[in-house]
Write a protein that holds these residues in place. Structure first.
Motif, PDB file in Angstrom:
ATOM      1  N   VAL A   1       6.923 -10.285  -7.305  1.00  0.00           N
ATOM      2  CA  VAL A   1       7.665 -11.151  -7.202  1.00  0.00           C
ATOM      3  C   VAL A   1       7.292 -11.892  -6.369  1.00  0.00           C
ATOM      4  N   LEU A   2       7.692 -11.295  -4.918  1.00  0.00           N
ATOM      5  CA  LEU A   2       7.101 -11.938  -3.761  1.00  0.00           C
ATOM      6  C   LEU A   2       5.475 -12.477  -3.249  1.00  0.00           C
ATOM      7  N   TYR A   3       4.956 -10.917  -3.862  1.00  0.00           N
ATOM      8  CA  TYR A   3       3.280 -10.967  -3.746  1.00  0.00           C
ATOM      9  C   TYR A   3       2.956 -12.760  -4.812  1.00  0.00           C
ATOM     10  N   GLU A   4       3.897 -12.826  -5.760  1.00  0.00           N
ATOM     11  CA  GLU A   4       2.768 -14.104  -6.512  1.00  0.00           C
ATOM     12  C   GLU A   4       3.781 -15.355  -5.790  1.00  0.00           C
ATOM     13  N   ILE A   5       4.777 -15.392  -5.685  1.00  0.00           N
ATOM     14  CA  ILE A   5       5.011 -16.761  -4.851  1.00  0.00           C
ATOM     15  C   ILE A   5       4.351 -16.639  -3.699  1.00  0.00           C
ATOM     16  N   ALA A   6       4.229 -15.906  -2.242  1.00  0.00           N
ATOM     17  CA  ALA A   6       3.273 -15.758  -1.767  1.00  0.00           C
ATOM     18  C   ALA A   6       2.222 -16.194  -2.315  1.00  0.00           C
ATOM     19  N   THR A   7       1.583 -15.680  -3.070  1.00  0.00           N
ATOM     20  CA  THR A   7      -0.318 -15.983  -2.766  1.00  0.00           C
ATOM     21  C   THR A   7      -0.565 -16.790  -3.815  1.00  0.00           C
ATOM     22  N   GLY A   8      -0.265 -17.158  -4.599  1.00  0.00           N
ATOM     23  CA  GLY A   8      -0.373 -17.825  -6.168  1.00  0.00           C
ATOM     24  C   GLY A   8      -0.712 -16.455  -7.121  1.00  0.00           C
ATOM     25  N   VAL A   9      -0.167 -15.398  -6.707  1.00  0.00           N
ATOM     26  CA  VAL A   9      -1.468 -14.076  -7.848  1.00  0.00           C
ATOM     27  C   VAL A   9      -0.157 -13.382  -7.645  1.00  0.00           C
TER      28      VAL A   9
ATOM     29  N   HIS B   1      -0.991  -0.388 -12.204  1.00  0.00           N
ATOM     30  CA  HIS B   1       0.911  -0.362 -11.412  1.00  0.00           C
ATOM     31  C   HIS B   1       0.822   1.184 -10.836  1.00  0.00           C
ATOM     32  N   ARG B   2      -0.067   1.285 -11.510  1.00  0.00           N
ATOM     33  CA  ARG B   2      -0.245   3.344 -11.698  1.00  0.00           C
ATOM     34  C   ARG B   2      -1.225   3.493 -10.818  1.00  0.00           C
ATOM     35  N   ASP B   3      -2.397   3.211 -10.858  1.00  0.00           N
ATOM     36  CA  ASP B   3      -3.288   4.159  -9.929  1.00  0.00           C
ATOM     37  C   ASP B   3      -3.863   3.131  -8.554  1.00  0.00           C
ATOM     38  N   THR B   4      -4.014   2.025  -8.530  1.00  0.00           N
ATOM     39  CA  THR B   4      -4.559   0.622  -7.503  1.00  0.00           C
ATOM     40  C   THR B   4      -3.118   0.238  -6.582  1.00  0.00           C
ATOM     41  N   GLN B   5      -3.881   0.592  -5.684  1.00  0.00           N
ATOM     42  CA  GLN B   5      -3.312  -0.054  -3.811  1.00  0.00           C
ATOM     43  C   GLN B   5      -3.332  -1.265  -3.901  1.00  0.00           C
ATOM     44  N   PRO B   6      -2.201  -2.696  -4.001  1.00  0.00           N
ATOM     45  CA  PRO B   6      -2.583  -3.808  -3.888  1.00  0.00           C
ATOM     46  C   PRO B   6      -3.928  -4.036  -2.600  1.00  0.00           C
ATOM     47  N   GLU B   7      -4.043  -5.161  -3.040  1.00  0.00           N
ATOM     48  CA  GLU B   7      -4.573  -6.042  -2.068  1.00  0.00           C
ATOM     49  C   GLU B   7      -3.577  -6.560  -0.440  1.00  0.00           C
ATOM     50  N   PRO B   8      -4.180  -6.714   0.407  1.00  0.00           N
ATOM     51  CA  PRO B   8      -2.429  -6.690   1.270  1.00  0.00           C
ATOM     52  C   PRO B   8      -2.782  -8.140   0.987  1.00  0.00           C
ATOM     53  N   LEU B   9      -1.513  -9.149   1.460  1.00  0.00           N
ATOM     54  CA  LEU B   9      -1.280 -10.492   1.150  1.00  0.00           C
ATOM     55  C   LEU B   9      -2.529 -11.033   1.442  1.00  0.00           C
ATOM     56  N   ARG B  10      -2.172 -10.996   3.156  1.00  0.00           N
ATOM     57  CA  ARG B  10      -2.830 -11.790   3.344  1.00  0.00           C
ATOM     58  C   ARG B  10      -4.380 -12.586   3.629  1.00  0.00           C
ATOM     59  N   THR B  11      -5.105 -10.941   2.443  1.00  0.00           N
ATOM     60  CA  THR B  11      -6.472 -11.103   1.992  1.00  0.00           C
ATOM     61  C   THR B  11      -6.442 -12.756   1.574  1.00  0.00           C
TER      62      THR B  11
ATOM     63  N   LYS C   1       3.116 -14.157 -17.384  1.00  0.00           N
ATOM     64  CA  LYS C   1       2.774 -14.293 -15.883  1.00  0.00           C
ATOM     65  C   LYS C   1       2.852 -15.428 -15.422  1.00  0.00           C
ATOM     66  N   VAL C   2       2.431 -16.540 -14.106  1.00  0.00           N
ATOM     67  CA  VAL C   2       3.152 -17.570 -14.487  1.00  0.00           C
ATOM     68  C   VAL C   2       1.837 -18.370 -14.326  1.00  0.00           C
ATOM     69  N   THR C   3       1.485 -18.726 -15.112  1.00  0.00           N
ATOM     70  CA  THR C   3       0.412 -19.830 -15.024  1.00  0.00           C
ATOM     71  C   THR C   3       0.075 -20.759 -16.432  1.00  0.00           C
ATOM     72  N   GLY C   4       1.111 -21.546 -15.802  1.00  0.00           N
ATOM     73  CA  GLY C   4       0.479 -22.819 -17.235  1.00  0.00           C
ATOM     74  C   GLY C   4       2.173 -23.081 -17.323  1.00  0.00           C
TER      75      GLY C   4
END
Length: 749
Positions: A210-218, A233-243, A325-328
């Motif tokens: 949730v925080l990732y989404e409200i902080a980056t928009g996605v 969720h299972r396999d991939t490391q998320p990109e840093p928010l500041r990217t 997810k929060v789109t429209g």
């Protein structure tokens, strides 16, 4: 109720303010107290709905009421009352004036919220979760639509509709055993996805999303396909928010990424710890980020079989839509959720059958399997996974074979669920020493997934990679190399050179190269993978350390023992700091430090290391565990190197006796200990007794390995040496000649 719009002669419904798949939310007036409230009603289920499904929804609703009504915190929606009226279950809550986070993002045209608001929301939600978790309650469906920002700035968590009381496991199990997915894919924790037990740290992961989404928009995994989201969720490391958004403070980036760690142990300990870190970050202090980890890559070494595998997503995930997810404005659902729709509709509907060999035509489709049967098979599949986690490989294999057969009958041979079960069959076969059978199973899975998913699909490549591993188990290292190389090329093409799965394949390829005798190539590849993982994941990430372990191993093979010792020590120290001093990986690295010390002639240091390691292994694993006995074996060897032969003999005899009882008389480790007894007897001048033991070792190896095996021949050489020491030179010379002939011809005449 529809005519009078009055519930229990008290709550008058005024206007509809929200609707979802399970119910409606109304603005209402409490006639008794003269205040406005919100009333949530569970929709009546018509005859078209399965009665068991209806019962489960009702149980969930009642559970929501009992759990939510017990909560009293400014950050949690207050529940005033609940009950049932004319067959409709209802929940009376405080009426909130504000917008949920989903609406706030929509209002902002999907742009992220202001940084101060994001940090403030994070701190308030952490505070509320800290309270609910202390009550033993896990929300399990935290998402933007369930978090409200009131007009006065207060943040409240709403809808504990699938909350879970930690002490009420039995009831929860009945609810989750139906195959109905609980949670929303974009915000689900890996343990929720896998069907594992969840605790408060699952909520922390969802909050991170949730925080990732409200902080980056996605969201962290911004994909439209639910299956891809779950795999992310299972396999991939998320990109840093500041990217995505450079102005976010560094501490907040670290906090959110820590929340998104793949396993619960690697996240903040609890919501209170999270709130403290956010508060420190807001004041400019640096609390320091947790080390973010991912599931470790198994370390492969001779005599230590391990399987590199990716846990399968459970069958129920294939019946999930992506949620919202929060789109429209799409998050507002104006019709009941269609629980029959899902990612595998093409597999289960008559008109959507894939054109597979032998598949029935669309004009005469097979009857769709009942939801009850699919749920039962999903439950049995999970039971098989749990048996495997407990090390009951034979029993797990039987369960998976049975489920695979029934799934093939109900769904077809190339259905993802069928192939998932067959994959687990192969895995259990591999772990129980039936490598040839495992190879056949993995081959079937790879072919089936290749037909249905495509040759470059990650699941297809996972099965092919397992075939390579099993080929290595069978000693067919050249064939394994060819498969690994082909899989690696496909992964690099479809995923990129730095994808975790690509690096995992290169890690295993490096190991296989050493088995082919290409030690320099193995070292170079392992070094490259370790550097890449260090760059992407960090120097102390478990995957990085697993490959550094391989680097150290190849350094030892190359005779570069000082470098091997230094690298093993680095791995051991880092693992102790990251996963704990008693973790099996930490203890394994300490064992290799002892091997390196012995190779360098530093026996006194090795002796002390093995003594402490044996004590730790006994405490952690027990006195008869194979790893405890390995440490004690090393202790005995180094006692001998220091000429303390009486002590060495006592230690070796004890280890031999336990190994014989636990592993069997002809197990390689048992024979290794028996040989060590013979060595001690020889050094003490007791050559006749030593000859008996050496001969028994050689005979056992000949039975199990063959007369020409290098270990058998080494045992015969030991026997000949004893004969020499006893003055029986003619017999010794004859035995030496026979050994030489076998080495020259490669087998008995």
């Amino acid at each position: 109720m529809a005519e009078t719009r009055l519930i229990q002669s008290r709550y008058r419904l005024l206007d509809l303010i929200g609707r979802g798949g399970m119910g409606e939310v109304w603005r209402a007036r409490d006639e008794a107290l003269g205040r406005q409230v919100a009333v949530k009603c569970l929709k009546p289920m018509g005859p078209q709905h399965d009665q068991e499904f209806t019962r489960i929804l009702r149980e969930r609703f009642r559970r929501e009421a009992r759990v939510a009504a017990a909560l009293q915190h400014r950050g949690v929606t207050v529940v005033h009352d609940f009950g049932e009226s004319e067959g409709v279950l209802y929940l009376v809550m405080e009426l909130l004036e504000g917008r949920n986070l989903s609406e706030l993002l929509e209002d902002n045209k999907q742009h992220p919220l202001p940084v101060p608001d994001v940090v403030d929301i994070a701190e308030q939600v952490a505070d509320a979760l800290g309270y609910t978790h202390q009550q033993g309650i896990v929300h399990r469906d935290l998402k933007p639509a369930n978090i409200m920002r009131l007009d006065d700035g207060t943040v409240k968590i709403c809808d504990f509709g699938i909350a879970r009381l930690g002490r009420d496991i039995g009831f929860t199990s009945r609810l989750t055993g139906t195959g109905i997915a609980m949670g929303t894919p974009h915000y689900m924790s890996p343990e929720q996805i896998s069907g594992s037990e969840v605790d408060h740290r699952s909520d922390l992961y969802s909050l991170g999303c949730v925080l990732y989404e409200i902080a980056t928009g996605v969201p962290p995994f911004d994909l439209d396909d639910a299956w891809a989201v779950l795999v992310g969720h299972r396999d991939t490391q998320p990109e840093p928010l500041r990217t995505h958004r450079a102005e976010l403070p560094g501490f907040f980036d670290r906090v959110v990424l820590d929340l998104l760690a793949k396993t619960p142990e690697e996240r903040p300990a609890d919501a209170s710890d999270l709130r403290r870190r956010i508060a420190l970050g807001r004041t400019g202090e640096q609390p320091g980020g947790l080390l973010r980890l991912a599931p470790p890559v198994p370390v492969l070494h001779p005599g230590r079989p391990a399987v590199s595998r990716t846990p399968q997503l459970p069958a129920w995930t294939r019946n999930m839509t992506t949620g919202h997810k929060v789109t429209g404005a799409a998050f507002r659902v104006d019709a009941p959720v269609d629980h029959s729709a899902g990612l595998t509709g093409a597999w289960t509907t008559g008109t959507g059958l894939l054109s597979l060999p032998g598949a029935p035509s669309a004009a005469h489709p097979p009857p769709a399997p009942s939801p009850e049967l699919l749920a039962t098979l999903a439950g049995r599949h999970s039971a098989g996974l749990n048996l495997a986690r407990l090390g009951h490989w034979e029993e797990a294999g039987e369960v998976h074979r049975s489920v695979a057969e029934k799934r093939e009958q109900a769904l077809g041979p190339d259905h993802p669920d069928t192939l998932a079960s067959l994959y687990e069959v192969g895995f259990t076969l591999s772990r129980t020493g039936r490598a040839a059978d495992a190879l056949h199973a993995f081959g079937q899975v790879a072919e089936g997934r290749g037909r249905s998913l495509g040759p470059d699909h990650p699941e297809t490549l996972a099965a092919r990679q397992e075939t390579a591993y099993v080929l290595g188990q069978l000693g067919r290292h050249f064939e394994a190399h060819q498969v690994y190389a082909a899989v690696l090329a496909s992964r690099e093409r479809s995923m990129g050179t730095d994808h975790p799965d690509t690096l995992r394949c290169r890690h295993n390829l490096a190991y296989n190269l050493s088995r082919l005798g290409r030690v320099e190539d193995s070292y170079r590849m392992a070094r490259e993978v370790a550097d890449a993982r260090g760059r992407l994941l960090g120097a102390t990430h478990p995957d990085t350390l697993a490959t550094l372990y391989e680097v150290a191993y190849t350094l030892g093979q190359l005779g570069r023992w000082p470098e091997a010792l230094q690298t093993y020590r680095e791995v051991a120290q880092a693992r102790a700091a990251v996963v704990g001093a008693d973790h099996p990986d930490t203890l394994s690295a300490r064992y290799e430090v002892g091997i390196s010390l012995g190779r360098l002639g530093r026996s006194a240091e090795a002796l002390e290391l093995y003594r402490l390691l044996a004590e730790d292994r006994t405490r952690v694993d027990g006195p008869a565990d194979p790893e405890t006995l390995r440490a004690r074996h090393g202790l005995g060897v180094n006692l001998g190197r220091m000429a303390r032969w009486e002590e060495a003999l006592v230690e070796s005899r004890d280890v031999w006796a336990i190994r014989e009882r636990v592993l069997g008389p002809d197990h390689p480790d048992t024979l290794l200990s028996r040989r060590e007894v013979a060595v001690g007897l020889g050094w003490l001048g007791r050559w006749a007794e030593a000859l008996t033991e050496y001969r028994k070792v050689a005979e056992a190896r000949e039975r199990t390995l063959g007369a020409g095996h290098p270990d058998t021949l080494a045992g015969r050489n030991d026997e000949a040496h004893c004969l020499e020491q006893l003055g029986r030179r003619a017999e010794a010379a004859d035995l030496y000649r026979r050994v030489a002939d076998l080495r020259r011809t490669g087998g008995p005449h």
